[in-house]
Motif scaffolding. Structure first.
Motif, mmCIF file in Angstrom:
data_model
loop_
_atom_site.group_PDB
_atom_site.id
_atom_site.type_symbol
_atom_site.label_atom_id
_atom_site.label_comp_id
_atom_site.label_asym_id
_atom_site.label_seq_id
_atom_site.Cartn_x
_atom_site.Cartn_y
_atom_site.Cartn_z
ATOM 1 N N ALA A 214 7.659 7.993 5.612
ATOM 2 C CA ALA A 214 8.061 7.330 4.376
ATOM 3 C C ALA A 214 6.953 6.469 3.802
ATOM 4 O O ALA A 214 7.034 6.016 2.659
ATOM 5 C CB ALA A 214 9.289 6.459 4.635
ATOM 6 N N SER A 216 2.766 6.181 3.176
ATOM 7 C CA SER A 216 1.617 7.090 3.058
ATOM 8 C C SER A 216 0.564 6.888 4.140
ATOM 9 O O SER A 216 -0.141 7.822 4.512
ATOM 10 C CB SER A 216 0.972 6.939 1.676
ATOM 11 O OG SER A 216 0.505 5.613 1.493
ATOM 12 N N ASP A 243 2.010 14.669 5.032
ATOM 13 C CA ASP A 243 1.783 14.368 3.617
ATOM 14 C C ASP A 243 2.668 15.234 2.726
ATOM 15 O O ASP A 243 3.194 14.766 1.711
ATOM 16 C CB ASP A 243 0.306 14.587 3.256
ATOM 17 C CG ASP A 243 -0.593 13.460 3.761
ATOM 18 O OD1 ASP A 243 -0.062 12.371 4.060
ATOM 19 O OD2 ASP A 243 -1.813 13.678 3.870
ATOM 20 N N PHE A 246 6.072 13.711 2.850
ATOM 21 C CA PHE A 246 6.065 12.443 2.124
ATOM 22 C C PHE A 246 6.207 12.672 0.617
ATOM 23 O O PHE A 246 7.036 12.038 -0.050
ATOM 24 C CB PHE A 246 4.778 11.671 2.424
ATOM 25 C CG PHE A 246 4.579 10.449 1.578
ATOM 26 C CD1 PHE A 246 5.336 9.311 1.785
ATOM 27 C CD2 PHE A 246 3.634 10.442 0.555
ATOM 28 C CE1 PHE A 246 5.165 8.182 0.986
ATOM 29 C CE2 PHE A 246 3.458 9.323 -0.243
ATOM 30 C CZ PHE A 246 4.214 8.189 -0.018
ATOM 31 N N TYR A 247 5.401 13.588 0.070
ATOM 32 C CA TYR A 247 5.450 13.851 -1.370
ATOM 33 C C TYR A 247 6.768 14.532 -1.765
ATOM 34 O O TYR A 247 7.285 14.310 -2.862
ATOM 35 C CB TYR A 247 4.254 14.689 -1.806
ATOM 36 C CG TYR A 247 2.957 13.917 -1.756
ATOM 37 C CD1 TYR A 247 2.781 12.771 -2.542
ATOM 38 C CD2 TYR A 247 1.927 14.298 -0.909
ATOM 39 C CE1 TYR A 247 1.602 12.037 -2.484
ATOM 40 C CE2 TYR A 247 0.742 13.564 -0.840
ATOM 41 C CZ TYR A 247 0.583 12.435 -1.637
ATOM 42 O OH TYR A 247 -0.582 11.708 -1.570
ATOM 43 N N LYS A 250 9.562 11.703 -1.716
ATOM 44 C CA LYS A 250 9.240 10.462 -2.429
ATOM 45 C C LYS A 250 10.252 10.112 -3.522
ATOM 46 O O LYS A 250 10.652 8.949 -3.660
ATOM 47 C CB LYS A 250 7.836 10.554 -3.023
ATOM 48 C CG LYS A 250 7.265 9.205 -3.448
ATOM 49 C CD LYS A 250 5.807 9.326 -3.854
ATOM 50 C CE LYS A 250 5.238 7.958 -4.231
ATOM 51 N NZ LYS A 250 3.827 8.060 -4.672
ATOM 52 N N LEU A 253 13.234 8.525 -1.802
ATOM 53 C CA LEU A 253 12.880 7.185 -1.313
ATOM 54 C C LEU A 253 12.851 6.181 -2.475
ATOM 55 O O LEU A 253 13.342 5.055 -2.339
ATOM 56 C CB LEU A 253 11.520 7.225 -0.614
ATOM 57 C CG LEU A 253 11.463 7.986 0.713
ATOM 58 C CD1 LEU A 253 10.015 8.163 1.161
ATOM 59 C CD2 LEU A 253 12.263 7.264 1.797
ATOM 60 N N ASN A 254 12.282 6.609 -3.618
ATOM 61 C CA ASN A 254 12.208 5.714 -4.775
ATOM 62 C C ASN A 254 13.604 5.334 -5.271
ATOM 63 O O ASN A 254 13.848 4.185 -5.656
ATOM 64 C CB ASN A 254 11.424 6.376 -5.910
ATOM 65 C CG ASN A 254 9.933 6.448 -5.619
ATOM 66 O OD1 ASN A 254 9.434 5.722 -4.761
ATOM 67 N ND2 ASN A 254 9.223 7.315 -6.310
ATOM 68 N N LEU A 295 7.622 0.608 4.123
ATOM 69 C CA LEU A 295 7.815 0.923 2.706
ATOM 70 C C LEU A 295 8.768 -0.070 2.053
ATOM 71 O O LEU A 295 8.475 -0.618 0.974
ATOM 72 C CB LEU A 295 8.365 2.351 2.553
ATOM 73 C CG LEU A 295 8.721 2.762 1.124
ATOM 74 C CD1 LEU A 295 7.464 2.967 0.296
ATOM 75 C CD2 LEU A 295 9.595 4.008 1.113
ATOM 76 N N GLN A 299 7.888 -2.837 -0.875
ATOM 77 C CA GLN A 299 8.473 -2.700 -2.207
ATOM 78 C C GLN A 299 9.400 -3.853 -2.588
ATOM 79 O O GLN A 299 9.571 -4.151 -3.772
ATOM 80 C CB GLN A 299 9.248 -1.374 -2.294
ATOM 81 C CG GLN A 299 8.372 -0.137 -2.213
ATOM 82 C CD GLN A 299 7.469 0.010 -3.424
ATOM 83 O OE1 GLN A 299 7.897 -0.175 -4.557
ATOM 84 N NE2 GLN A 299 6.202 0.322 -3.183
#
Length: 334
Positions: A214, A216, A243, A246-247, A250, A253-254, A295, A299
């Motif tokens: 989660a 980078s 990676d 992760f992408y 994302k 997660l956002n 993360l 944030q």
């Protein structure tokens, strides 16, 4: 309470059973297989999950709890019966056990009533229901009866439950239907879009668990999977990295981060001060995703903690309540 008593977490992704005096005795995927023609339950848990994507037309794979909602109360009755039978097979006396059942935050009064009735029909002497965020907080070691604010973020299979707790109850509680299964779907779509390669849900979940991250800056791992090359239509292999995962996840997660911020903005000042001091508690299966605590801390600006075995804390919370009837009476769902 007697040693035959059970605490049960009816999670979207995993069913977990806690036996009083024994600890966790069962952890199975929340999946069942049904023969539609005979209207007969064929398999529960891992045995049913192994059938996903491989069944003939008459066999249906069902998730009894989906997106935080109990989809079929009759199936839940069979699941509870299976749990009691499993406990009996381990040599425990299961005569009229008491059941404490952790239920998703989104369940309706009708669904709750159906779960209690299902427990009674399988021979339970009494059935107590508790909201999963509360059970998870108790299982994480939080004293929820104090006038002290805590925030629990439970990221499971189908939903993310966010709750501000104080004095034995939820001051603010919200649920979004975005969690681990949505991440799996994003991994499938990403792999198809970027590599023109098709993988199934089970493979996507394994990628998330084994090499997912989660944050980078976490180590970039690699994993080879089997699937179908879209260009040739033939079975093939593909190497994916952390990676990639992760992408892929994302956007999910956002969405979760934005909801956490939204809840914090709504929190009354006194409770917000408590949360800044106590930190955020993240539980559920997705809490095992590498770097998730980093993360969320980055944030939100709030320290974030992930307890040991975060996917089991709800069941552990029901286990604590098996020993503390006074606390149970305060927090059970009526």
């Amino acid at each position: 309470m007697a040693k035959s008593d059970l605490g049960i977490d009816l999670g979207t992704a995993t069913f977990v059973v806690y036996q009083r005096g024994q600890g966790i005795i069962l952890e199975e995927p929340s999946v069942v297989a049904v023969d539609k023609s005979k209207k007969k339950l064929l398999a529960i848990g891992k045995e049913a999950k192994d059938m996903v994507g491989k069944t003939p037309s008459q066999i249906q794979i069902i998730r009894p709890v989906q997106d935080g909602v109990i989809t079929d109360p009759s199936i839940i009755e069979e699941v509870l019966r299976y749990f009691v039978k499993k406990a009996k097979s381990k040599g425990f006396n299961m005569y009229k056990p008491r059941l404490i059942i952790g239920i998703p935050a989104l369940t309706t009064d009708v669904e709750r009533r159906a779960v209690k009735e299902a427990g009674s029909r399988i021979g339970a002497s009494k059935v107590f229901l508790i909201s999963e965020p509360l059970a998870a907080a108790i299982g994480s070691g939080i004293d929820i009866t104090e006038p002290n604010g805590h925030m629990v973020i439970d990221i499971g299979g189908g939903t993310t439950d966010l709750a501000i707790l104080s004095l034995g109850g939820c001051v603010i509680s919200e649920t979004i239907k975005v969690a681990g299964e949505a991440m799996d779907q994003e991994i499938i779509k990403y792999t198809k879009r970027r590599y023109k390669f098709l993988i199934g849900e089970t493979t996507a979940e394994r990628l998330k668990i084994d090499i997912g991250k989660a944050f980078s800056q976490e180590e970039n791992l690699e994993m080879e999977v089997k699937g179908q090359n879209i260009k040739t239509g033939l079975p093939s292999n593909l190497k994916l990295t952390s990676d990639d995962i992760f992408y892929a996840i994302k956007p999910i997660l956002n969405e979760i981060i934005n909801k956490i911020k939204n809840i914090l903005e709504k929190t009354p000042p006194e409770l917000a001060a408590d949360i800044m001091q106590n930190g955020l508690i993240v539980v559920g299966g997705v809490a095992r995703l590498r770097g998730l605590d980093k993360l969320i801390s980055e944030q939100t600006g709030v320290r974030t903690y992930i307890p040991e075995e975060p996917h089991l804390v709800c069941a552990k919370g029901t286990g604590i309540l098996l020993e503390d009837i006074e606390l149970l009476n305060k927090v059970q769902v009526n």
